[in-house]
Design an enzyme around this catalytic site. Structure first.
Site, PDB file in Angstrom:
ATOM      1  N   ASP A  18       0.818  -1.213   0.000  1.00  0.00           N
ATOM      2  CA  ASP A  18       0.000   0.000   0.000  1.00  0.00           C
ATOM      3  C   ASP A  18       0.847   1.255   0.000  1.00  0.00           C
ATOM      4  O   ASP A  18       0.672   2.144  -0.832  1.00  0.00           O
ATOM      5  CB  ASP A  18      -0.882   0.080   1.255  1.00  0.00           C
ATOM      6  CG  ASP A  18      -1.779  -1.119   1.413  1.00  0.00           C
ATOM      7  OD1 ASP A  18      -1.604  -2.116   0.710  1.00  0.00           O
ATOM      8  OD2 ASP A  18      -2.667  -1.038   2.276  1.00  0.00           O
ATOM      9  N   ARG A  99      -0.654   3.606  17.419  1.00  0.00           N
ATOM     10  CA  ARG A  99      -0.984   4.682  16.489  1.00  0.00           C
ATOM     11  C   ARG A  99      -0.638   6.082  16.984  1.00  0.00           C
ATOM     12  O   ARG A  99      -0.050   6.872  16.244  1.00  0.00           O
ATOM     13  CB  ARG A  99      -2.467   4.614  16.101  1.00  0.00           C
ATOM     14  CG  ARG A  99      -2.853   3.372  15.310  1.00  0.00           C
ATOM     15  CD  ARG A  99      -1.820   3.025  14.296  1.00  0.00           C
ATOM     16  NE  ARG A  99      -2.103   1.807  13.543  1.00  0.00           N
ATOM     17  CZ  ARG A  99      -1.176   1.050  13.013  1.00  0.00           C
ATOM     18  NH1 ARG A  99       0.102   1.349  13.155  1.00  0.00           N
ATOM     19  NH2 ARG A  99      -1.505  -0.028  12.323  1.00  0.00           N
ATOM     20  N   ASP A 128      -7.890   2.690  12.125  1.00  0.00           N
ATOM     21  CA  ASP A 128      -6.592   3.354  12.159  1.00  0.00           C
ATOM     22  C   ASP A 128      -6.623   4.733  11.529  1.00  0.00           C
ATOM     23  O   ASP A 128      -5.918   5.644  11.957  1.00  0.00           O
ATOM     24  CB  ASP A 128      -5.530   2.473  11.502  1.00  0.00           C
ATOM     25  CG  ASP A 128      -5.075   1.366  12.437  1.00  0.00           C
ATOM     26  OD1 ASP A 128      -5.231   1.537  13.656  1.00  0.00           O
ATOM     27  OD2 ASP A 128      -4.579   0.344  11.949  1.00  0.00           O
ATOM     28  N   SER A 180      -4.793 -10.011   6.568  1.00  0.00           N
ATOM     29  CA  SER A 180      -4.304  -8.664   6.833  1.00  0.00           C
ATOM     30  C   SER A 180      -3.673  -8.681   8.220  1.00  0.00           C
ATOM     31  O   SER A 180      -4.307  -9.134   9.174  1.00  0.00           O
ATOM     32  CB  SER A 180      -5.496  -7.701   6.766  1.00  0.00           C
ATOM     33  OG  SER A 180      -5.178  -6.490   7.383  1.00  0.00           O
TER      34      SER A 180
END
Lengths: 403, 403, 403, 403
Positions: A18, A99, A128, A180
């Site tokens: 990505d 995060r 996220d 994932s």
């Protein structure tokens, strides 16, 4: 939609497919310089090896790697642990806690290199994106935020790979990827594939770090942890930094199949998702803290700590770390943790971490008080008075109702 | 202290040493008729066999045995389970939940036989005295309460045995008893002995019902449960009453070492105590309910259910069942449980009960929504708007601070 | 009951009838030296004038008067105000907040003079005994506590007066006293007399400090307060210490009939009581803080502050100041108060304090955002995305139910 | 953006400028039949007179007026009152409580007339859009929702008036309108104009229903209310329906300037706004209920009711009425309200509603218990035992710390 004018953007870069696409996409669509930012939060050498070269090969003007491992455990994980936060009763918040620290370091880099935008590679259906952008809003409200997954029209790995191939950008990503995954020092998560049907049990390949309990040693192993003011400071005879303690316990826990969770959870964006999470060391640390609390927190303090845990689990999950509310909750739990010091022995066996011994110099437990003989502090005759007053309103109400 | 005048007292009788002493003691000290009340809450045949004869041999004028097993599970345990209550994060409230139903049945018997007093055999240091007397205050504020352990001066088993011997009352109780135990259909608890030092690990003989995980079968076993509106109604292919479901799961769980807890807890009377609790079937039920909740409760409902669980754990532990507050909490959790219907498969292995499969016709989980493709219900572009408003106050605050 | 051996006791002395009896009673019953401790918490000159002579005339070996006024407002009242605590929705905790500071100073004096016991004059039916003894337990668990009202058999003012007369101890107390009162800088409370029937309206003589709203000026008066980090620091043009600000606002408020409360409340000891409380300055301060919060706290922070207020109101009322739980709550509310700075104008008129103007440099209110035109920070199109995700679980649930 | 295909839409129509523009706009932009729905929630004859003709003149094919007044008070306001909900400590949720009932009736009409879409006239910056669409999501997830204010490009009253003029649709709306207002039986709100600066005091014309306290009668007036299970059922000698009681109390309250609130509040969409709200009758009802609660709720029940009030205030404000969480909260508060029956006398004077007398057959207050003499239910010697156990953990902790 006309794009805003961007000069330089710092993108949270992982080296994966990505974010490899994002770099050229940003340059083409925003005509701007792209600086890659890689946060080392313990995701592992495999992901980090050669990541700078990869970023530059994708078109980044520069690539900065920041080692955030100790800071993450010390400043984000340990404070959260003190609250007892466990999202929806199960999830130890592994991805959530990483995060805010990544976002904060990314903002700092943006200031340093004079960027006017921030970019992340989170999809439009997940938590996220909210966590990153919530942190950006609190720390850098003036910087523009770009979320390519909500902008572009690439919708599959195949399209992403084609995108790179067309531009001759080297990429080793495979065409298909069943699961994932997200990993950091605290945990690894696995979503997708067989897990998408809740009536399917997880496959063996849904688990990454830990052995299956069935494959774990047939003999228990014991670890001893020292906790000071709610923080693990020493394990099995050695003082350890927070990160080192976690690494050590991860290894022990993984060998014994500790810390596997299979959960359907409520995402912040209103839908449910299912994941398999592995938090071997974290599960052991959690057990240790809660065990010391059993010794040192009085009844009402314990109940409040449980309430704080529920609240903190929501705030951390929801990406609200840099809010006054979250800081207020952390202040409260940190205050309660001042007494949480002690030592515990934990048995690791076939998927379970069980505290078998615990002690604390702050312990409110006292053999003399608890046993059924006489003692000086506790006079059994006091119980009658206590009970009479404790149940007085029940008695009055019942008497009223009888009339 | 001059005693009040009592004509007839109903005593909660177990057949053990304490309550065997209480009967003659009441007659001598209060010069009154003593009626024995035995609650069958699933403590087992061993305790119940010959209990009526024993009571009469000790001097009771009558002995009533009430079978409360189904009622206890249906009306006390299942409602509590819906709240998710787990005292101080660990204890499934086995002893606590039995007290109100015993006290209520005892009050009913007192009304029936025209008694003017109630008596229990709880010590002056424990929670049970508060639970019994709290229920008495709410249900029979006009009846006198006698708590011999807070009145008499017997302080050891030896003195109790001597007391009986002097009166030629037969008793099979042994002189020494290492552990203090309490059992009902839901759980068995063990206190005392080696457990009195928190730095001691439990001995093998601290556990009564369950095998050690190490001795459990090397092959997992799977059970399937159906839950309707928050209640287990069917197990492994058969409709079951609440009590029968519990008995069935107790047996399965015990074979696999499920449901062992070793906890230091805060007693209501201000001190800490340590206990080993075994709740094999209850642990399985708890996992099942929480798993269905994962499918059907939305985010805010789940959080509130967790808060209700913390509150209910305190109320039930503290013996406040018959209070408006407890009834209000139960009304709230019962309302949330209306959607909690579904099916789960649970793996039993070496001390752990792990949900591996779950489904519900009320499930809010949807494969289409959760995966990362496009769908009709969720438009990824909505996420931007959501995030902007969700973090708006953070943004405004940060902008203010920058000025 | 045989008394413990006491050498020197420090008694919380007020100069009133009760504590005047206590001094000789202690000497006779415990054969010990009695040191009087008078806490000046702003109860007024009338009570303090000549109090040392009175204490010595009653038999005290020494009498210490401590001025705790500034400390009480700064260290007990201001922290409590930040939580928003208001017991059972009405009571601003005037008596409750004074108890821990008095108890703490009393313990300090006991240490200083080498006393081995502490004594208070609270009755056995009230909250204050719990508040004093709760503080003593936390601060001086080794000192003996004497509570004469629970020991002696004096049950009326007449008997107390006779007790003094028999010993030739001068006393100016009157035989009858309609109301029971307690005053400090923050409030005055009135109980008893006509108030004992809840169907009676309060009489005029139930109110001590404030004029009746009907007798207040027909013209409103305005006061301006500056708040910094949740504390009033400046009033009507002048920097003021906490205590001075309170005195100033008490006077203004009293002139306008501000801060009268007539409440039936739950005492900690299980019964209800009724009181009339006057808190003129405190009511104005409370309005000021809450108004600044309206400007600076975001939605979730505001809700948490309200929850903290409910919790703190219970803890402070229940005398649990010196507990880890209370300190944890105060840490949380203090953290939230870091933004609570600003200025408010309050209108005083006929019993009401109404904020009419407010501003803050931390204000999250922004004219541009709130009005219905376009702006940069808020894009109305974001609302759709917000609403879609905000109501997504409702939508999914409803869709499921339709199938 | 291409519009979805709509056949028939039901629009929540008020007769005001906005919704008058919406009807032709919908027809032009969606090429569909437009059915007007007018909810009579007590906004007053002025708004309702001729509303059907107006709707049809604007182009509606039909106009339905539903009288929801009694239902709104009985099924939305009374349940909310039992929770004690008061948003951010001040706002009695007048607009919030009307939205779900309007949305529900609108959905019912849509089903009846076979519409495939719903439309409201709320702006994109306010709460009402979320409340309407939240209810739509829960009740009619299959119907399309149109929010013209988020779609069209009209941004001023002038443009709206021009829009109508161009189409020869008669409209009596004025070009300028200082304030934005919303009224129903419970309250009237005023926003905008002078209020947009928080440092401005409200003008006289910010208030619609109530006289200024300064202009209220110089003599107090008293009203008497009977409450049964948390609902006002009788006022000043007459049984009254919920709506009639509200109308009666509105009139009394308005005459005395009762129920004015000037608040800066957090909107759900992340910004703050300021409003002046008038709730004369509601303020009186609120006082009445809370006063009866003082008599009948025990300490822990009262605290929980306060917590429920905080939670309910958020849920109702946020438009989450038709959610499992809100229904759970209402079930809990309804359970607590079972005892809330009694009578209160309330004094109305110069802006204040003050309860002066209260009584209840469920009252837990008892003159004998509360006064300081001896009684049978409460034995003062019990207090010592209570205090010792209540503070036991403090004592143990302090003893540990001394060692």
């Amino acid at each position: 939609m006309s794009k805003v004018k961007i000069n330089k953007v710092v993108v949270a870069y992982s080296g994966g497919l990505d974010t490899s696409v994002i770099i050229p996409w940003l340059k083409e669509n925003y005509d701007c310089e792209v600086v890659a930012f890689v946060a080392d939060v313990g995701q592992g050498e495999e992901e980090l090896n050669g990541v700078e070269e990869k970023a530059k090969a994708s078109g980044a003007s520069e690539c900065y790697v920041a080692d955030l491992k100790e800071q993450m455990v010390a400043e984000y994980i340990y404070p959260t642990l003190k609250t007892g936060a466990c999202y929806e009763g199960k999830y130890l918040l592994g991805t959530s806690m990483a995060r805010p620290i990544i976002a904060k370091a990314q903002v700092e880099l943006a200031r340093q290199v004079g960027a006017d935008a921030l970019c992340h590679g989170c999809t439009g259906k997940g938590n996220d994106q909210v966590r990153f952008e919530g942190a950006f809003a609190a720390l850098a409200p003036d910087l523009h935020v770009i979320a390519p997954w909500r902008e572009w029209d690439l919708v599959s790995r195949e399209e992403c790979l084609d995108y790179l191939a067309e531009r001759n950008i080297p990429c080793t990503a495979s065409l298909t990827k069943i699961y994932s995954r997200d990993a950091n020092a605290w945990h690894v998560s696995t979503e997708g594939g067989v897990l998408e049907n809740t009536w399917n049990a997880p496959n063996d390949d849904c688990w990454v770090w830990t052995v299956a309990p069935e494959s774990a040693p047939d003999t228990p192993e014991y670890v001893t942890l020292k906790v000071e003011k709610g923080e693990v400071v020493w394990v099995d005879g050695e003082d350890m930094t927070p990160y080192n303690a976690l690494v050590y316990l991860n290894q022990k826990g993984a060998e014994h199949g500790i810390g596997r969770i299979d959960i359907v959870e409520n995402r912040l964006v209103g839908m449910k998702s299912r994941g398999c999470y592995e938090t071997p060391g974290g599960t052991i640390m959690m057990e240790a803290l809660r065990a010391v609390e059993q010794l040192v927190l009085d009844k009402t303090s314990f109940e409040f700590r449980e309430e704080l845990g529920v609240k903190a689990s929501q705030l951390v999950y929801d990406g609200r770390w840099f809010t006054p509310l979250c800081q207020s909750i952390l202040a409260a739990s940190n205050e309660l943790a001042q007494d949480v010091s002690g030592e515990v022995v934990i048995k690791l066996y076939k998927g379970q971490a069980t505290v078998t011994q615990k002690r604390s110099s702050n312990s409110l437990y006292s053999e003399e008080f608890a046993t059924f003989g006489a003692d000086e502090v506790y006079d059994q005759s006091h119980a009658e008075g206590f009970i009479r007053l404790y149940s007085l309103s029940s008695r009055i109400r019942a008497l009223k109702n009888q009339n």
